[in-house]
Every structure is written in C-alpha cells, then in structure tokens.
Design an enzyme around this catalytic site. Sequence first.
Site, PDB file in Angstrom:
ATOM      1  N   SER A 108      40.765  44.898  45.941  1.00  0.00           N
ATOM      2  CA  SER A 108      40.061  46.026  45.349  1.00  0.00           C
ATOM      3  C   SER A 108      39.031  46.586  46.338  1.00  0.00           C
ATOM      4  O   SER A 108      39.399  47.045  47.417  1.00  0.00           O
ATOM      5  CB  SER A 108      39.433  45.585  44.023  1.00  0.00           C
ATOM      6  N   HIS A 247      44.350  43.399  36.771  1.00  0.00           N
ATOM      7  CA  HIS A 247      43.606  43.666  37.998  1.00  0.00           C
ATOM      8  C   HIS A 247      43.237  42.380  38.740  1.00  0.00           C
ATOM      9  O   HIS A 247      43.227  42.343  39.965  1.00  0.00           O
ATOM     10  CB  HIS A 247      42.331  44.456  37.668  1.00  0.00           C
TER      11      HIS A 247
END
Length: 272
Positions: A108, A247
């Site tokens: 990320s 995620h």
Amino acid sequence: MTETTCKLWLAGGLLTQEMEKLIVCVHKRPDALFRLICFPWAGGGTSQLAQWGKLFNDSIEVCCIRFPGRETRLEEPFAKDMTSIVNEVTNVLLKELKEKPFAFFGHSFGSYVSFAVALHLKEKYGLEPVHLFISEGHAPHSEGFRALRSLPVSDIKDEEVIAQLQILGGIPSELQPNEDILKQMVLTLREDFAVLQTFLFEKAEMDIPFSCDITCFHGSDGEVHDVQAWQELTSGDTSFYELPGGHFYLLEPSNQTFLTKHITRCIENAGL
C-alpha cells in the site's frame, strides 16, 4: 587517536545509530546472499513485516523500514514529504545496498515509498533492486494513483477512519479497545497520507526507469488496483498475483507462505 581517526570513528557511530533507528532486522543474517527491504503501510509499523525474516531461508536477510513518528521514533516529527523519507533511506542504506543484491517489498503506502526510493537510487547512483514487489498499489503514473492522492483524508472524522480500518482488517483485535493507540494510529495514518500527497510521478514518453522484474500482489476481496501500468515502468518482466483476502491479505499465514516461497524464488533466480 588522530583527529582523522576520531572523525571516522564518530561518523561510524552516528551511522550505526541512524541505521538502528531506521532499520528493523529481527533475524540478522550477515552472510545472506540477498537483502529484502520491506516498506510498511500507512499508519503501520515494523512489527509484522520485520517478522518475515524467520520465514525465509538463510540466503535472504529481511529488514523493515521504520518511518519517523512511531515505535522507537515516536518522539520524532513525522516526515513532511516523500523526498525527506527517500533521502533518509538512501543516505543510511546506500553502503549496504552497494554491498550485495537487494529487493524491495512494499504494501500500500509502502509500495509507493519503495518505488520512490528505487527511482532515486537508479537516477542518482545507477542502483536498482533485483526485483520490485508491489502489494496493493496502483502504478504511480496511473489514474488510480491520482484518485488516491486526491482523497480528502484530512477531512474525515477519526471515527470514520477507525471504522474503515476495522473493515479492512488493519487493526489487530487486541488493540481495538485501546482508545489511545487507535488515536495514535489515526494520526499516523493521516500524516503518512499527507506524505503520499506530495509524491507525483510523471512517466515521460519512451522513458523506462527500471530493468528489474516487477511482481504485483493484491487481495481478491480488496479494492481493484490500476496495476497493469506497472508494465510500462520496466524493461523486465511484470507479473500479477491475486491472493484470497482483502487489503491486508498478507497477514494471513497461508498467504505469507505463498509470498515467502514466491519472493524467495524470484530473488534467487535474479541472482543466477
């Protein structure tokens, strides 16, 4: 001790301090053939990725970058822009990165930091990773990344940020009742996102920055990322893997096993 020797000794001591501040290496392997440098996500620390060292074989030493404003650097001011993070990582690690082949893994926010560091190393020193591993990251010149940069994170209430993190699985269950830790986590995430908003990469026509292979990972239940454009950033191979989860798919033990084996194979093959 001569003045020159004294200066060298002091410089070495200061460099060691900077290294210990910036780098977490839980499982040291000084004789390893390769280094894997990990860059954590926004609001995150080093506790998860630094532990990856025990999952790899003796050929790879795993280190994790500790950004300012957290853990043992809690009293330090947060970085104000991407350039300051890139300069710190480069200045502290340059000698080590010249010693043996290295690869970057970023998740990320960490994927963008790892890219920015790799870009700086290539442009200024002619160094590049043997492999760049991108997790849950848009290509930095894509529309997806531009949309991410424009999110009004500073205007979102703390409660909403926490709720979204809980949905994504970014808050360990044991930390959820601790309001002080959650408040610090939200603050850190906001500051990291402010850093992200200072980074903008424009790809020039026919300008391919890297020659190393790039592998992109993402969770099957997470946001769809604009990853195909990573192919435009290297003359090497680009591959894409979807793993079960959201995620934070990489925190699942089964996915860690896959990542460990795949990353090891890629790094060792790059050394052939």
